[in-house]
Write an enzyme that holds these catalytic residues in place. Structure first.
Site, mmCIF file in Angstrom:
data_model
loop_
_atom_site.group_PDB
_atom_site.id
_atom_site.type_symbol
_atom_site.label_atom_id
_atom_site.label_comp_id
_atom_site.label_asym_id
_atom_site.label_seq_id
_atom_site.Cartn_x
_atom_site.Cartn_y
_atom_site.Cartn_z
ATOM 1 N N PRO A 2 -26.944 55.217 -20.224
ATOM 2 C CA PRO A 2 -26.508 56.190 -20.747
ATOM 3 C C PRO A 2 -26.311 57.762 -20.098
ATOM 4 C CG PRO A 2 -28.859 56.014 -20.960
ATOM 5 C CD PRO A 2 -28.388 55.345 -19.838
ATOM 6 N N GLU A 3 -25.672 58.669 -20.524
ATOM 7 C CA GLU A 3 -25.244 59.933 -20.030
ATOM 8 C C GLU A 3 -23.886 60.066 -20.115
ATOM 9 O OE1 GLU A 3 -26.599 62.303 -17.098
ATOM 10 O OE2 GLU A 3 -28.447 61.009 -16.572
ATOM 11 N N LYS A 59 -24.013 61.613 -26.055
ATOM 12 C CA LYS A 59 -24.218 60.526 -25.954
ATOM 13 C C LYS A 59 -23.893 59.447 -27.002
ATOM 14 C CE LYS A 59 -27.742 62.170 -22.675
ATOM 15 N NZ LYS A 59 -29.204 62.379 -22.342
ATOM 16 N N ARG A 254 -40.112 64.180 -17.039
ATOM 17 C CA ARG A 254 -39.174 63.729 -16.443
ATOM 18 C C ARG A 254 -39.101 64.049 -14.912
ATOM 19 N NH1 ARG A 254 -35.352 62.134 -20.193
ATOM 20 N NH2 ARG A 254 -34.641 60.693 -18.422
#
Length: 268
Positions: A2-3, A59, A254
């Site tokens: 995803p992105e 997304k 993150r």
DNA sequence: CTCTATGTTTAATT
DNA sequence: GAATTAAACATAGA
């Protein structure tokens, strides 16, 4: 998977596979992926309908059916869609299937997602998650003035703000890391400490990286997950710009990788 | 066994 | 009340 560039690639594939086809069967038994809908509602809403178009914001993917029903798909961390023959067996980690009728032979699309962080939501109108998204860099473009205003409003780190889907839709850990490297900004800088020139460089860096990744995915060798990154995933290796070893820090849970020498900390 | 992972939501803490 | 931070989710692969 995803992105923004990955999701846009999936959107283009889906559009090619399903536009104008009719759904003959639809099935998913995965209550987690379907949340908050029940499996029966998923099948009931889809069967017999014709597929109109496939849109994307950030997304999220939105598939529109001929009766106005909308199917929203978020790929989470490990989700993607594949196309198969109508009679092909189930994929490993297949969470949903939609079988389609087209002229000669039938086909089928499958939603595959090992970790099941992704979602498939059926609704009659746009869902809150879709409506809350900020401007999409491809659909709307990044307006420098709006972008600057949003960045000036927050004291959080620029890395965090970039990944806030209400500020710009579609930026994840990779895009944020790469765009910050390209624009030579220390990811720990406070968002509201960036200058007008910084904001322009960052908008440019995002756009450049998105275009580069889209091109990479569209390449004939089709590589989907090849490492073409300058900083992401390269902690400890030399910065491609000045050779200083890239360092790794954790922001909001993150990993961020950056060069302490050429990515300068902005202070207000 | 341990650690990390392209994401988002929610609970807990400051 | 707002802002941060940690935890949770579920699973693979190194």
């Amino acid at each position: 998977m995803p992105e923004l560039p990955d999701v846009e690639t999936v959107r283009r594939d889906l559009d090619r596979w399903i536009r104008g086809t009719r759904i003959v069967h639809a099935r998913s038994a995965d209550r987690r992926v379907l949340r908050p809908n029940a499996p029966s509602a998923f099948a009931r809403a889809l069967v017999g309908r014709t597929l109109r178009d496939v849109a994307r914001r950030g997304k999220w993917i939105r598939i529109e059916l001929d009766d106005g029903t909308r199917v929203f798909s978020h790929l989470g961390m490990t989700g993607w869609w594949v196309a198969r023959d109508g009679d092909a067996g189930a994929e490993r980690f297949e969470r949903a299937r939609i079988d389609l009728r087209r002229r000669e032979h039938d086909s089928s699309i499958r939603y595959v997602d090992s970790r099941r962080f992704g979602r498939l939501v059926v609704a009659r109108e746009d869902i809150a998650e879709w409506s809350a998204l900020g401007p999409d860099p491809l659909v709307d473009g990044i307006d420098t003035r709006t972008f600057a205003a949003a960045l000036a409003r927050s004291r959080r780190s620029i890395k965090d703000v970039l990944m806030d889907q209400t500020v710009v839709a579609g930026i994840g850990n990779i895009l944020a890391t790469e765009a910050l490297w390209r624009s030579r900004i220390d990811p720990r800088s406070r968002s509201n400490a960036l200058s007008a020139a910084d904001v322009r460089a960052l908008a440019r860096g995002l756009r450049t990286e998105i275009d580069r990744e889209l091109a990479t995915r569209a390449a004939p060798d089709g590589a989907e997950w090849n490492d073409t990154f300058m900083a992401y995933g390269h902690a400890g290796e030399p910065c491609p710009r000045d050779g200083t070893p890239l360092v790794r820090v954790v922001q909001s849970g993150r990993t961020t990788t950056f060069c302490k020498k050429c990515q300068i900390l902005r202070r207000s």
